[in-house]
Design an enzyme around this catalytic site. Structure first.
Site, PDB file in Angstrom:
ATOM      1  N   PHE A   1       1.155  -1.376   0.245  1.00 41.67           N
ATOM      2  CA  PHE A   1       0.126   0.014  -0.018  1.00 41.67           C
ATOM      3  C   PHE A   1       0.915   1.117   0.077  1.00 41.67           C
ATOM      4  O   PHE A   1       1.758   1.350   0.907  1.00 41.67           O
ATOM      5  CB  PHE A   1      -0.809  -0.026   1.312  1.00 41.67           C
TER       6      PHE A   1
ATOM      7  N   VAL B   1      -0.377   5.032   0.336  1.00 39.35           N
ATOM      8  CA  VAL B   1      -1.539   5.953  -0.008  1.00 39.35           C
ATOM      9  C   VAL B   1      -1.069   7.236   0.735  1.00 39.35           C
ATOM     10  O   VAL B   1      -0.227   7.268   1.687  1.00 39.35           O
ATOM     11  CB  VAL B   1      -2.682   5.052   1.086  1.00 39.35           C
TER      12      VAL B   1
ATOM     13  N   TYR C   1       2.355   8.607   1.905  1.00 39.22           N
ATOM     14  CA  TYR C   1       3.244   7.306   1.647  1.00 39.22           C
ATOM     15  C   TYR C   1       3.717   6.881   0.210  1.00 39.22           C
ATOM     16  O   TYR C   1       4.653   6.069  -0.084  1.00 39.22           O
ATOM     17  CB  TYR C   1       2.845   6.332   2.359  1.00 39.22           C
TER      18      TYR C   1
ATOM     19  N   HIS D   1       9.954  -9.697  15.064  1.00 43.84           N
ATOM     20  CA  HIS D   1      10.069  -8.254  14.963  1.00 43.84           C
ATOM     21  C   HIS D   1      11.384  -7.974  15.493  1.00 43.84           C
ATOM     22  O   HIS D   1      11.916  -8.623  16.735  1.00 43.84           O
ATOM     23  CB  HIS D   1       9.216  -7.679  16.120  1.00 43.84           C
TER      24      HIS D   1
ATOM     25  N   GLU E   1      -1.219  -5.839  12.992  1.00 47.28           N
ATOM     26  CA  GLU E   1      -0.318  -6.325  13.432  1.00 47.28           C
ATOM     27  C   GLU E   1      -0.554  -7.203  14.656  1.00 47.28           C
ATOM     28  O   GLU E   1      -0.234  -8.583  14.826  1.00 47.28           O
ATOM     29  CB  GLU E   1       1.108  -5.335  13.873  1.00 47.28           C
TER      30      GLU E   1
END
Ligand code: UD2
Length: 344
Positions: A113, A115, A118, A225, A295
């Protein structure tokens, strides 16, 4: 006496005879041994560069093993296998030329994405993907944006396609981020099964910085992560409120996975996105939002649907993070951004 003396003489000559035989045997043995030693020195030359490379791999594993043994921290992410025996991909745990051959003809999609503001991150991401992502394979970039006309197409290698799709620009950045799950449920059901075998989903504010290839493909793949790879289970920022559909009870879970890179077979990502999207919608009805939006839902899904492959923090890294000395390759990097500025 005379007889004794004679006997003595005879036995003395026996001893001398035996001694001579022993010495001859000894000389023969020594000659044979030195010949063998000489021969072994003439064995084919050792490929030292290969040995050094192997040693490097061993050392990398040793370092992680040492850390695993030190103290009582979990540090499970440092292993090369999860407790349910899924591989954790670190540098040196795969042979890329063998895998490239096995994946000859495999079609891979990259879902992203870009949008509102960004959009600025899109070109650097795509350009870096052309350098490092699935090089030599068939790749389709599925870009979702509200600014189709502003997209600058990078120079792309043969077999690589850029698809642009219009998407609604939600006002809140959290909604943009979560919208991805909804769009995935549609595309992984209808269009993508006809076009690709595997799908890789990424954030847009990232750049490929080193090789990321078919070693990351699997039925269901998630990335540890980098901020939590040495953390204890209790420290993971899972959604712990039972009211949320992303709820994970204390004591449950394996790793904290990052939503900036996950993937798998298209049908697996369909199941994952349906589950996460339904969870997001359930929460919305209750007027709540999970701690880390989609997430959190992704992490819940992966606790109860274990990934078949896990990517080490080599596959998402951020220069500011501690324990960087353990990360030999920084393959996919977060781009520094002014959160306030890009989200308004
Ligand atoms: C974290 C996660 C991200 C997601 C998010 C949800 C990282 C690197 N990533 O990112 O995967 O789980 O938290 O809380 O930690 N986007 C747009 N336009 C917008 C807003 C977002 O295109 O206006 C897209 C874009 O692809 C972006 C992604 O949504 O990369 C996630 O948003 P973010 O990068 O601002 O969220 P961040 O950094 O907190």
């Amino acid at each position: 006496m005379c007889k004794n003396w004679k006997n003595m003489l005879t036995s003395k000559s026996y001893i001398i005879g035996a001694l001579i035989i022993f010495i001859i045997f000894l000389i023969g043995f020594c000659m044979q041994y030195s010949k063998q030693a000489l021969l072994s020195k003439q064995e084919p030359t050792v490929d030292w560069s290969r040995k050094v490379a192997e040693k490097g791999i061993e050392l990398a594993h040793c370092e992680r093993k040492l850390l695993l043994n030190s103290g009582n921290k979990r540090r499970m992410a440092l292993n090369v296998l999860t407790p349910w025996l899924a591989p954790i991909i670190w540098d040196g745990t795969f042979n890329i030329s063998t895998l490239d051959t096995q994946h000859n003809g495999t079609r891979i999609g990259l879902f992203v994405f870009a949008v509102k503001k960004y959009i600025r991150f899109l070109l650097p991401l795509l350009e870096s993907a052309e350098r490092y992502f699935m090089v030599g394979h068939k790749v389709t970039y599925y870009v979702f944006t509200d600014k189709v006309n502003e997209v600058v197409k990078p120079k792309m290698a043969e077999g690589r396609i850029l698809q642009l799709h219009n998407v609604i620009a939600d006002q809140r950045w959290e909604d943009v981020s979560m919208r991805r799950m909804e769009i995935l449920t549609i595309f992984t059901k209808t269009q993508m099964p006809k076009e690709i075998d595997y799908l890789v989903c990424t954030d847009v504010d990232m750049v490929f910085n080193d090789h990321v290839g078919v070693e990351i493909l699997g039925d269901l793949v998630a990335t540890i992560h980098p901020g939590y790879f040495l953390a204890e289970l209790e420290e993971f920022p899972y959604e712990h409120r039972p009211i949320s559909a992303a709820y994970i009870p204390y004591g449950h879970g394996d790793f904290y996975y990052m939503a900036a890179l996950y993937g798998g077979k298209v049908e697996e990502i369909y199941k994952l996105s349906v589950s996460c999207h339904e969870g997001i919608e359930e929460d919305k009805k209750k007027n709540i939002e999970a701690a880390w939006q989609e997430e959190s839902h992704l992490n819940r899904y992966l606790v109860y649907n274990k990934p078949t492959k896990v990517l080490s923090p080599e596959y998402i890294w951020n220069h500011d993070l501690p324990n960087g000395d353990l990360i030999k390759k920084r393959r996919f990097l977060a781009v520094a951004k002014n959160h306030q500025e890009v989200r308004n």
